[in-house]
Each structure stands twice: as C-alpha cells, then as structure tokens.
Scaffold this motif. Sequence first.
Motif, short mmCIF file in Angstrom:
data_model
loop_
_atom_site.label_atom_id
_atom_site.label_comp_id
_atom_site.label_asym_id
_atom_site.label_seq_id
_atom_site.Cartn_x
_atom_site.Cartn_y
_atom_site.Cartn_z
N ARG A 292 34.15 43.78 40.62
CA ARG A 292 34.73 43.59 41.96
C ARG A 292 35.59 44.78 42.36
NH1 ARG A 292 39.22 42.35 43.43
NH2 ARG A 292 40.00 41.59 41.42
N ASP A 296 35.29 47.76 45.54
CA ASP A 296 36.29 47.71 46.61
C ASP A 296 36.70 49.12 47.01
OD1 ASP A 296 39.73 46.37 46.79
OD2 ASP A 296 38.49 47.50 48.22
N GLU A 298 38.84 50.17 48.87
CA GLU A 298 40.30 50.38 48.95
C GLU A 298 40.88 50.63 47.55
OE1 GLU A 298 39.44 50.35 52.53
OE2 GLU A 298 41.54 50.72 52.01
N ASN A 299 40.07 50.33 46.54
CA ASN A 299 40.58 50.41 45.17
C ASN A 299 40.03 51.68 44.51
OD1 ASN A 299 41.10 49.99 42.41
ND2 ASN A 299 41.17 47.78 42.73
#
Length: 433
Positions: A292, A296, A298-299
Amino acid sequence: MADEKAILTFEGKQIELPVIRGTEGDVAVDISRLYNENKIMTYDPSLASTAVCKSTITYIDGDKGILRYRGIPIEQFVTERPNFIEVAHLLLTGHLPNKEEGVSFRQRLTDNELLHENIRYHFRNMPTAAPPMAQLSASLNNLACFHREFLVLDNDDDFMEVSARLISKIRTIAAFIYRRSQGLPYNYPNPNLRYCANFLHMMFSLPFAQYEVSQEIEDALNLVLILHADHEQNCSAATVRTVASSRANLFASCAAGICALWGPLHGGANVEVMEMLDGIYRGGLTPEECIRMAKDRENRFRLFGFGHRVYKNYDPRAKILRAACDKVFEKMKNRQNDPELNIARRLEELALADPYFIERKLYPNVDFYSGLLLRAMGIPTNMFTVMFAMGRLPGWIAQWKEQHDLSGGRIIRPRQVYMGPNETDYVPFEGRD
Ligand code: SDX
C-alpha cells in the motif's frame, strides 16, 4: 545500413541525422552534431532515451529479461563451481581465460592481496561507525597514493596489473572495514585460499579459530559477485565513464563509481530491502502495508528491490538469486523455512498480482534476494553495498578501459536548458530591500 538517415523537421527545416544500429538491433539517431550545426539540443534529464557510448561489454534486453557478458548469457555462469575471477577476466579482456591466462591472472591477484601497512593507519583513525561505503570510496583513492606508477596506463600489461591490484585489494579493504567496525583484529589474506574463500577468511577467522569455508557458501559468494559484475550503462558505470572521459585515472573513476552506487535507488537498495524485510519481520510492518505504501504517490516509500530502468520483465539475476536462496538455505540448518525469505516471497506474490506493479512492469531486481544470501553468509546489512561494489569492480574497470581507449575520446559534458532570470543588474547594498 551505412547511410540510413532520420529526418528532424523543425521550424520549417528538415535536418538529416545519421542512424546507428547495434549488433542486437538497438537503433539510435546520432544527434552528436545537432547542436553545433543547428543550435538545437535534445532534452532527456535521466538519459532514459539516450545512449552515451557504443559498447561491446554487456548486453541487456529489458523486455525479454536477457543479460549477457561479452555475449555469454548470465545463466551459463551458474555452473557447479561458479567462478567470479574468470568472469572478471572475461569482462576485462573480452575472452574467458585459457589455462595459462587463468594461472597468471590468479597469481597477480595473490601477489597483490596485501595492503601497504600504512593503509591500516588510514582505517585506525576512522570512527568505528563510519559508513562502509565512505571508507571504501576513500580507500580506493588512497590506493592511488600507494600505486602512483599506475595513474597513467599506456599498455595492456599495466592495465591487467592494476586491474588485478584493485580487484584483489578491494576484498582486503572490505574485510578490514568490517573487522574495524567489530573491534576485531585484522586477518591478513591467506595466499593458499581462492578469491572468495580468502575474503571469508579475512572477514570471519579469529586469532584462535580459522574460519572453515563451506563449499556452498564459497559458491554462493562467487555467484553473487558474478551476478553483480557489470550491467552496461547503469548509474555507477556511467559515472565511471564520465570521470574517465576527463582522462582521470582508474582509481579516481572507480572511487566515483562507489559513490554513485551508494544511493538507495541504485546499489544501496540491497540494504533498504533487508531493512524492509526486517521491518516486516519485527512486526512494525505487514507485506500488505508495504504494498500500500509503495503505491501511495504521497509516500516516499518504495518497494525496494522492485522495478528497473531497463528490465520490464523479471531481472534474470533475481531469478538466479531466488533459486540460490532456496538451495543455500536448504543446506543451512538454521535457515530452513527462513521467515524473511518467506516474507520476500509473499511480497513478490502480492506485487506481481497487483495492477499498480503490473501496469508499470515492476518486477524483482537484483537487490531483492541478494541481501538474504549475503546475510546467510554472515555479512551484516551495512556491508551489502560494499559487496555489490566488490562484484561490480571488474565491470567498472572494463567500462573505464573502453572509455579510456576511445580514439579522440571527448570529455562528457552535457548541456542544459537555461530557465533562470534574463539579464539583470547588480544592486549595491544600500539599494537592496
Ligand atoms: C540497481 O540501472 C541498473 O542497471 C541498476 C542495477 C545494476 O546492476 O547496476 O540493476 C542495480 O540499481 C537495481 C535497482 C535497485 N533500486 C531499487 O530497487 C529501488 C526501487 N526501485 C526504484 O526506485 C526504481 O524502480 C528504479 C530507480 C530502479 C528505476 O527508476 P525509473 O526507471 O526512473 O522508474 P520511475 O521511478 O520513473 O518509476 C516509474 C513508475 C513510477 O510511478 P508513476 O510515476 O508512473 O505513477 O513506477 C513507480 C514510480 O513511482 N515505481 C515504483 C517502484 N519503482 C518504480 N513504485 C513503487 N516501488 C518501486 N520500487
């Protein structure tokens, strides 16, 4: 075809550009005169579509998962007794050593396994927690101080001699770095041991107990080094060639390659993979969470050991290393059903079934399984990238030689598209806001 041309149509002009075709079908449009003749540049910041050289050393077909050293498929080096030193000779010279060449090359390595005693003092003044890659890069430049006669190379015998010195001594340096970090006394090399066995002896023997090298571990280390030995124009090899293009010496060029390899997107990924697997094993993470986070945007987390600029298929090296893990762990009592190998397999299974990874053609790369094997040999995580450098050194040297021998070789000096302020004036201090 010799006079094949591509046409660039721009601002009402038709510009003819020569076409180059490689022996395996690579196609390149030669733009080397485009700027001088038309004041037009191309823009390719990560050089994903740009060849910076013609090379005969290593061939990769990323779509088919093919990797060959001097034309030989990587899978054919997975023999009963993998032999890193003969692969090093192949990369350096273009051919596998015959009996006489093999004896001579091995003798050069044995004759040069020791470090000048003064180099030990270089280590003694380092903090014990000093990053191993910082020490390794510094040590290669340090070697230049002790082998000044090889700063300029003008014949093949000197090239083979200095190559043997670097390949032999990087092993001693790596072991000394490790021993210093553990507060253990240095082990001197043993001239009766072969390359990998000698390294493991220097790493793990104790004053009262010679390290017994198992054949499985010696073979596994030869295989790991072979699989890392070269990889065409990867970031660190391209760095070596760029430094070589200024006519810098081999020591400086390889020291620069080590610095490029250190990055977590490149050779440092094997450390990140192990820390990722440890993170899952110790309970802070689950494989599903890793997947996950990797998806992402944003990660900043990435599924380290996955993805590759060239391979859009399973990295053939990862396939071999995965099988080697099974073989070695099966034989090691304390490694059967290894939890972190099982976690790696679970991560691979999840990723290969996930549309995010499938759409982006993200597969396991060389770093995904290599760390598990190195850890099984007793090599600590912070030494993994040093091991990558040890394997990659013959490739860097071969790439340096190819750049060095280019007749009329020009310095590699890219251009830029300037996006800064147009001409403006200096403002005296009193007139500033
Ligand atoms: C080595 O070049 C070589 O030959 C290197 C090497 C050698 O032998 O010298 O093979 C050794 O360095 C192997 C790679 C080791 N690095 C890692 O495992 C780090 C994780 N992988 C990535 O950071 C990445 O895949 C690279 C750096 C390896 C390749 O990067 P690219 O070619 O620049 O690809 P990219 O970053 O543009 O990614 C394309 C897309 C992006 O998503 P979108 O913007 O399209 O939405 O794929 C995603 C990336 O976010 N992506 C990943 C990912 N790798 C790429 N997403 C999650 N996890 C990853 N690992």
